[in-house]
Design an enzyme around this catalytic site. Sequence first.
Site, PDB file in Angstrom:
ATOM      1  N   PRO A  10       0.711  -1.189  -0.024  1.00  0.00           N
ATOM      2  CA  PRO A  10      -0.081   0.154   0.191  1.00  0.00           C
ATOM      3  C   PRO A  10       0.938   1.192  -0.006  1.00  0.00           C
ATOM      4  CG  PRO A  10      -0.109  -0.948   1.938  1.00  0.00           C
ATOM      5  CD  PRO A  10       0.378  -2.050   1.206  1.00  0.00           C
ATOM      6  N   ASN A  11       0.249   2.158  -0.846  1.00  0.00           N
ATOM      7  CA  ASN A  11       0.697   3.576  -0.927  1.00  0.00           C
ATOM      8  C   ASN A  11       1.994   3.538  -1.686  1.00  0.00           C
ATOM      9  OD1 ASN A  11      -1.091   4.825   0.677  1.00  0.00           O
ATOM     10  ND2 ASN A  11      -0.239   3.889   2.609  1.00  0.00           N
ATOM     11  N   ARG A  18       5.194  11.766  -3.701  1.00  0.00           N
ATOM     12  CA  ARG A  18       5.032  12.354  -2.309  1.00  0.00           C
ATOM     13  C   ARG A  18       6.357  11.950  -1.308  1.00  0.00           C
ATOM     14  NH1 ARG A  18       1.399  14.144  -4.562  1.00  0.00           N
ATOM     15  NH2 ARG A  18      -1.003  14.230  -3.857  1.00  0.00           N
ATOM     16  N   TYR A  23      11.350   8.667   0.786  1.00  0.00           N
ATOM     17  CA  TYR A  23      11.312   7.537  -0.200  1.00  0.00           C
ATOM     18  C   TYR A  23      12.129   7.912  -1.643  1.00  0.00           C
ATOM     19  CZ  TYR A  23       8.188   5.812   3.180  1.00  0.00           C
ATOM     20  OH  TYR A  23       7.624   5.234   4.213  1.00  0.00           O
ATOM     21  N   ASN A  73       8.021  -5.899  -1.371  1.00  0.00           N
ATOM     22  CA  ASN A  73       7.969  -4.694  -0.436  1.00  0.00           C
ATOM     23  C   ASN A  73       6.593  -4.521   0.076  1.00  0.00           C
ATOM     24  OD1 ASN A  73       7.955  -2.345   1.018  1.00  0.00           O
ATOM     25  ND2 ASN A  73       9.017  -1.223  -0.549  1.00  0.00           N
ATOM     26  N   ALA A  76       3.348  -1.144   4.571  1.00  0.00           N
ATOM     27  CA  ALA A  76       2.856  -1.208   5.934  1.00  0.00           C
ATOM     28  C   ALA A  76       2.427  -2.571   6.507  1.00  0.00           C
ATOM     29  CB  ALA A  76       1.583  -0.296   6.304  1.00  0.00           C
ATOM     30  N   HIS A  79       4.444  -4.998   8.751  1.00  0.00           N
ATOM     31  CA  HIS A  79       4.288  -4.817  10.418  1.00  0.00           C
ATOM     32  C   HIS A  79       3.019  -5.448  10.771  1.00  0.00           C
ATOM     33  CE1 HIS A  79       7.761  -2.285   8.806  1.00  0.00           C
ATOM     34  NE2 HIS A  79       7.010  -1.553   8.444  1.00  0.00           N
ATOM     35  N   GLU A  97      12.726  -9.919   0.917  1.00  0.00           N
ATOM     36  CA  GLU A  97      11.985  -8.777   1.514  1.00  0.00           C
ATOM     37  C   GLU A  97      12.783  -7.226   1.336  1.00  0.00           C
ATOM     38  OE1 GLU A  97      11.131  -9.148   5.482  1.00  0.00           O
ATOM     39  OE2 GLU A  97      10.525  -7.136   5.974  1.00  0.00           O
ATOM     40  N   HIS A  99      12.779  -3.140   1.550  1.00  0.00           N
ATOM     41  CA  HIS A  99      12.281  -1.747   2.186  1.00  0.00           C
ATOM     42  C   HIS A  99      13.120  -0.473   1.697  1.00  0.00           C
ATOM     43  CE1 HIS A  99       9.510  -3.739   4.584  1.00  0.00           C
ATOM     44  NE2 HIS A  99      10.470  -4.524   5.082  1.00  0.00           N
ATOM     45  N   ARG A 106      13.786   4.141  12.025  1.00  0.00           N
ATOM     46  CA  ARG A 106      12.576   4.760  12.020  1.00  0.00           C
ATOM     47  C   ARG A 106      11.647   4.550  13.175  1.00  0.00           C
ATOM     48  NH1 ARG A 106       9.637   4.543   6.422  1.00  0.00           N
ATOM     49  NH2 ARG A 106       8.457   6.373   7.477  1.00  0.00           N
TER      50      ARG A 106
HETATM   51  O1  CA2 Z   1      10.731   1.659   3.347  1.00  0.00           O
HETATM   52  C1  CA2 Z   1       9.745   1.123   2.899  1.00  0.00           C
HETATM   53  O2  CA2 Z   1       9.848   0.679   1.665  1.00  0.00           O
HETATM   54  C2  CA2 Z   1       8.410   0.850   3.437  1.00  0.00           C
HETATM   55  O3  CA2 Z   1       8.410  -0.494   3.210  1.00  0.00           O
HETATM   56  C3  CA2 Z   1       7.357   1.660   2.913  1.00  0.00           C
HETATM   57  C4  CA2 Z   1       6.061   1.721   3.572  1.00  0.00           C
HETATM   58  C5  CA2 Z   1       6.251   1.794   5.245  1.00  0.00           C
HETATM   59  O4  CA2 Z   1       5.018   1.671   5.957  1.00  0.00           O
HETATM   60  C6  CA2 Z   1       7.267   0.596   5.557  1.00  0.00           C
HETATM   61  O5  CA2 Z   1       7.460   0.746   7.216  1.00  0.00           O
HETATM   62  C7  CA2 Z   1       8.664   0.734   4.823  1.00  0.00           C
HETATM   63  C8  CA2 Z   1       5.412   2.959   3.267  1.00  0.00           C
HETATM   64  C9  CA2 Z   1       5.172   3.055   1.734  1.00  0.00           C
HETATM   65  C10 CA2 Z   1       4.520   4.212   1.429  1.00  0.00           C
HETATM   66  O6  CA2 Z   1       5.329   4.717   0.251  1.00  0.00           O
HETATM   67  C11 CA2 Z   1       4.780   6.103  -0.147  1.00  0.00           C
HETATM   68  C12 CA2 Z   1       5.597   6.362  -1.161  1.00  0.00           C
HETATM   69  C13 CA2 Z   1       5.761   7.572  -1.559  1.00  0.00           C
HETATM   70  C14 CA2 Z   1       5.111   8.801  -1.033  1.00  0.00           C
HETATM   71  C15 CA2 Z   1       4.296   8.391   0.106  1.00  0.00           C
HETATM   72  C16 CA2 Z   1       4.193   6.847   0.550  1.00  0.00           C
END
Ligand code: CA2
Length: 144
Positions: A10-11, A18, A23, A73, A76, A79, A97, A99, A106
Site C-alpha cells: 500500500p501507498n 510524495r 522515499y 516490499n 505497511a 508490520h 523482502e 524496504h 524509524r
Molecule cells: O521503506 C519502505 O519501503 C517501507 O516498506 C515503506 C512503507 C512503510 O510503511 C514501511 O514501514 C517501510 C510505506 C510505503 C509508503 O510509500 C509511499 C511512497 C511515496 C509517498 C508516500 C508513501
Amino acid sequence: MQTIFVLNGPNLNLLGKRQPEIYGSATLEDVTALCEAAASEGFDIRLEQSNHEGQIIDWIHEARDKAAAIVINPAAFTHTSVAILDALHTFEGPVVEVHISNVHKRESFRHHSYVSLRADGVIAGLGIEGYAAAVRYVCGQLGK
Ligand code: CA2
C-alpha cells in the site's frame, strides 16, 4: 523464460510523487526499469502494486505456478500481516523482502516484520537500489 514477481504494498503507487525526503524521487516505473536491467538473461520481471492485502495474497498464490522468485516490499503490511506471511510460506522459491527506507532507523513499530519470518534475505535503506540487489540475488540463487 522464468518470471520474478516484484510485489509492492500500500501507498507505493505514490513513489516519487510524495515524501521524496523519505522515499526518494524515483517512481515505480523507474523500479521496473531497474529490475529489468538487473535481471539476468532468461528472466522476466512482473512488477505489481496494490493497496489491498487480499490482492497481494492472490499474486503470491499465482506466483506458486508462475514465478521462480518473489521480491516483495509489503509496505505497511510488513508490520501487520500474518496473512501475507502465511501466503509466502506456500511459495517454494527464493523470497527477498525489500524496504526503500531503513526501517530500523524509524519508529519502533517498523522494526518488526512478519514477512522476515519467511524471507531468505531482507534489504532496507538502500533506496530503490535494494530492488536491483534483490533481483541480482535471486537470479544467482536460481543459477543464472
Ligand atoms: O521503506 C519502505 O519501503 C517501507 O516498506 C515503506 C512503507 C512503510 O510503511 C514501511 O514501514 C517501510 C510505506 C510505503 C509508503 O510509500 C509511499 C511512497 C511515496 C509517498 C508516500 C508513501
